[in-house]
Design a protein around this motif. Sequence first.
Motif, mmCIF file in Angstrom:
data_model
loop_
_atom_site.group_PDB
_atom_site.id
_atom_site.type_symbol
_atom_site.label_atom_id
_atom_site.label_comp_id
_atom_site.label_asym_id
_atom_site.label_seq_id
_atom_site.Cartn_x
_atom_site.Cartn_y
_atom_site.Cartn_z
ATOM 1 N N LEU A 66 0.820 -1.219 0.000
ATOM 2 C CA LEU A 66 0.000 0.000 0.000
ATOM 3 C C LEU A 66 0.852 1.266 0.000
ATOM 4 C CD1 LEU A 66 -2.758 -1.083 2.541
ATOM 5 C CD2 LEU A 66 -3.145 -0.474 0.143
ATOM 6 N N ASP A 67 2.091 1.153 0.499
ATOM 7 C CA ASP A 67 2.965 2.324 0.607
ATOM 8 C C ASP A 67 3.976 2.416 -0.529
ATOM 9 O OD1 ASP A 67 1.716 3.033 3.015
ATOM 10 O OD2 ASP A 67 3.047 1.703 4.157
ATOM 11 N N GLN A 68 3.914 1.485 -1.471
ATOM 12 C CA GLN A 68 4.850 1.514 -2.588
ATOM 13 C C GLN A 68 4.213 2.189 -3.805
ATOM 14 O OE1 GLN A 68 7.385 -1.898 -3.297
ATOM 15 N NE2 GLN A 68 6.746 -2.857 -1.367
ATOM 16 N N ASP A 69 5.033 2.408 -4.812
ATOM 17 C CA ASP A 69 4.603 3.073 -6.044
ATOM 18 C C ASP A 69 3.916 2.023 -6.933
ATOM 19 O OD1 ASP A 69 4.320 4.288 -8.521
ATOM 20 O OD2 ASP A 69 6.282 5.275 -8.459
ATOM 21 N N LEU A 70 2.580 2.058 -6.989
ATOM 22 C CA LEU A 70 1.829 1.053 -7.727
ATOM 23 C C LEU A 70 2.072 1.164 -9.230
ATOM 24 C CD1 LEU A 70 -1.578 1.099 -5.786
ATOM 25 C CD2 LEU A 70 0.435 -0.337 -5.399
ATOM 26 N N ASP A 71 2.310 2.358 -9.708
ATOM 27 C CA ASP A 71 2.628 2.576 -11.120
ATOM 28 C C ASP A 71 3.908 1.831 -11.482
ATOM 29 O OD1 ASP A 71 3.121 3.492 -13.663
ATOM 30 O OD2 ASP A 71 2.911 5.616 -13.190
ATOM 31 N N TYR A 72 4.924 2.008 -10.649
ATOM 32 C CA TYR A 72 6.223 1.370 -10.903
ATOM 33 C C TYR A 72 6.118 -0.154 -10.809
ATOM 34 C CZ TYR A 72 11.067 -0.064 -10.000
ATOM 35 O OH TYR A 72 12.291 -0.684 -10.043
ATOM 36 N N LEU A 73 5.443 -0.653 -9.766
ATOM 37 C CA LEU A 73 5.357 -2.100 -9.575
ATOM 38 C C LEU A 73 4.594 -2.792 -10.699
ATOM 39 C CD1 LEU A 73 4.627 -2.541 -5.736
ATOM 40 C CD2 LEU A 73 6.765 -2.970 -6.948
ATOM 41 N N SER A 74 3.564 -2.136 -11.227
ATOM 42 C CA SER A 74 2.701 -2.785 -12.218
ATOM 43 C C SER A 74 3.226 -2.652 -13.649
ATOM 44 C CB SER A 74 1.286 -2.201 -12.150
ATOM 45 O OG SER A 74 1.295 -0.809 -12.411
ATOM 46 N N GLU A 75 4.246 -1.826 -13.827
ATOM 47 C CA GLU A 75 4.782 -1.625 -15.181
ATOM 48 C C GLU A 75 5.325 -2.937 -15.754
ATOM 49 O OE1 GLU A 75 8.004 1.306 -17.447
ATOM 50 O OE2 GLU A 75 7.971 1.150 -15.261
ATOM 51 N N ARG A 115 -3.452 1.937 11.312
ATOM 52 C CA ARG A 115 -3.554 2.377 9.919
ATOM 53 C C ARG A 115 -5.002 2.426 9.424
ATOM 54 N NH1 ARG A 115 1.265 1.554 6.587
ATOM 55 N NH2 ARG A 115 -0.151 1.163 4.866
ATOM 56 N N ALA A 116 -5.946 1.992 10.247
ATOM 57 C CA ALA A 116 -7.345 1.935 9.820
ATOM 58 C C ALA A 116 -7.901 3.336 9.564
ATOM 59 C CB ALA A 116 -8.187 1.225 10.865
ATOM 60 N N ILE A 117 -8.750 3.436 8.544
ATOM 61 C CA ILE A 117 -9.434 4.688 8.223
ATOM 62 C C ILE A 117 -10.926 4.470 8.456
ATOM 63 C CG2 ILE A 117 -9.989 6.337 6.388
ATOM 64 C CD1 ILE A 117 -7.359 5.637 5.047
ATOM 65 N N PRO A 118 -11.551 5.258 9.339
ATOM 66 C CA PRO A 118 -12.994 5.077 9.574
ATOM 67 C C PRO A 118 -13.786 5.221 8.274
ATOM 68 C CG PRO A 118 -12.037 6.532 11.228
ATOM 69 C CD PRO A 118 -10.981 6.310 10.176
ATOM 70 N N HIS A 119 -14.737 4.313 8.080
ATOM 71 C CA HIS A 119 -15.510 4.322 6.835
ATOM 72 C C HIS A 119 -16.847 3.626 7.070
ATOM 73 C CE1 HIS A 119 -13.414 0.437 6.899
ATOM 74 N NE2 HIS A 119 -14.416 -0.041 6.152
ATOM 75 N N ALA A 466 -7.405 2.338 -1.638
ATOM 76 C CA ALA A 466 -6.890 2.314 -0.266
ATOM 77 C C ALA A 466 -5.529 3.007 -0.188
ATOM 78 C CB ALA A 466 -6.787 0.877 0.227
ATOM 79 N N SER A 467 -4.664 2.743 -1.178
ATOM 80 C CA SER A 467 -3.352 3.380 -1.193
ATOM 81 C C SER A 467 -3.483 4.894 -1.284
ATOM 82 C CB SER A 467 -2.545 2.843 -2.378
ATOM 83 O OG SER A 467 -1.307 3.495 -2.487
ATOM 84 N N SER A 468 -4.386 5.359 -2.157
ATOM 85 C CA SER A 468 -4.602 6.802 -2.322
ATOM 86 C C SER A 468 -5.147 7.436 -1.042
ATOM 87 C CB SER A 468 -5.572 7.043 -3.485
ATOM 88 O OG SER A 468 -5.949 8.404 -3.565
ATOM 89 N N LEU A 469 -6.133 6.768 -0.420
ATOM 90 C CA LEU A 469 -6.744 7.325 0.793
ATOM 91 C C LEU A 469 -5.758 7.346 1.960
ATOM 92 C CD1 LEU A 469 -10.268 5.664 0.537
ATOM 93 C CD2 LEU A 469 -9.727 8.085 0.218
ATOM 94 N N LEU A 470 -4.908 6.326 2.054
ATOM 95 C CA LEU A 470 -3.898 6.319 3.120
ATOM 96 C C LEU A 470 -2.921 7.467 2.957
ATOM 97 C CD1 LEU A 470 -3.300 2.484 3.372
ATOM 98 C CD2 LEU A 470 -3.931 3.965 5.289
ATOM 99 N N ARG A 471 -2.571 7.780 1.719
ATOM 100 C CA ARG A 471 -1.669 8.916 1.479
ATOM 101 C C ARG A 471 -2.350 10.228 1.845
ATOM 102 N NH1 ARG A 471 2.686 6.894 -1.711
ATOM 103 N NH2 ARG A 471 2.157 4.826 -2.533
#
Length: 478
Positions: A66-75, A115-119, A466-471
Amino acid sequence: MSNWRKDHLGTSSSEPLPVVIIGNGPSGICLSYLLSGYTPYVKPDVVHPHPLLQRKLTEAPGVSILDQDLDYLSEGLEGRCQSPVALLFDALLRPDTDFGGNMESVLTWKHQKERAIPHMVLGRNLPGGAWHSIEGSMVTLSQGQWMGLPDLQVKEWMCRRRRGLRNSRATAGDIAHYYRDYVTKKGLGHNFVSGAVVTAVEWGTPASSGSGAQDPGPLFQVSGFLTTEDQSRQPFSLCARNVVLATGTSDSPARLGIPGEALPFVHYELSALEAATRAGTVSPASDPVLIVGAGLSAADAVLYARHYNIPVIHAFRRPVHDPGLVFNQLPKMLYPEYHKVHQMMREQSILSPSPYEGYCSLPEHQLLLLKEDRQAVFQDPEGLQKVFGVALVLVLIGSHPDLSFLPGAGANLAMDPDQPLSAKRNPIDVDPFTYQSTHQEGLYAVGPLVGDNFVRFVQGGALAVASSLLRKEARQPP
């Protein structure tokens, strides 16, 4: 219902929720899991079979996905989906499944409550969404192992319940039960509100805080009603910083737009055929059931009717050999029943009688009108008209998302705002690595609304959100 949910569902709460998820199907469940502090890490010493991905995974040991660069990993990843993040998450959960392997996930999950985000997850049905509306004995299109959500394999869950997969596939009833059970087993239930119908989502410009600084985005007002046990409606209204659309696309069946379509013997769901069979309205001795459509839902209806020896007229606009027919994209070994229907469509047309008694296909026929005396009028490929008497009409030509609760029914959010919103042809336009709308900050969409149509791939959208919301949460002032 918990006091926390009661407070936010009322109109008095001044503190906005960080996230409201509209839709409690697989997309909404998976996102709730990720927002509840369940965090994916790569297992130490594991080797992923994809060399490029393996090299990238070793570059940030001990860092959550969740804290890594998803663009880079998925390339560089390729597969049966257009979404790079969906391919990434699928490759991490099921590393070699497309090559017939059953390698375990390379991920391990840690529950980090900090790390939980209320939802809140709002859904019309029980957790599992539209899966509870599908006839329970129907076998899933996807393999059973592809229907699972993170950290609870379907096969393992079914073994505990002493249930088995049928030709590697599960029944819709088992999958609906699995999703409901998943919410309970993972402790997510307090985030879910069933029987909730959203009628309006509105947003404005960012409001200034008391210190004079601006909040990071607009506030959303989500309104609707809860259906109580006595079927009365209890209105609710809540405020949120972010809204995630996870409603799927099965809300509004597509219609033919022909005269007579509103007659009471015309239906749009397989359940209508089931009810008519139980009531004796249709039977082996009745007039045929007219099934319109050439997709898997229409094939399911044909199979159901054939099982009860109910005569069928099966009409569709495409030629039987059209490569675009979904049957041509399914392996015969895995889907023998659908290929049987396709064979019937080819061999039992009105032009070429064959052994399938009680079934007649009408390829390249257009239904022109339906009459009150249950006469169906068609136009054939040569422009000639044909009339058939029918007992019941089932129109199964797809469905459209119902986003009537959004301004302009969400049309301005589509990739082409001038065309109708369509999961296949004109989905909601989102950033491929955050799934945030390109037209409205704070508004996200996942699942079929953005073109991810299989449970196997909708989970990547949840990971991106989730990654975007955590950031975003990390940027919030204390």
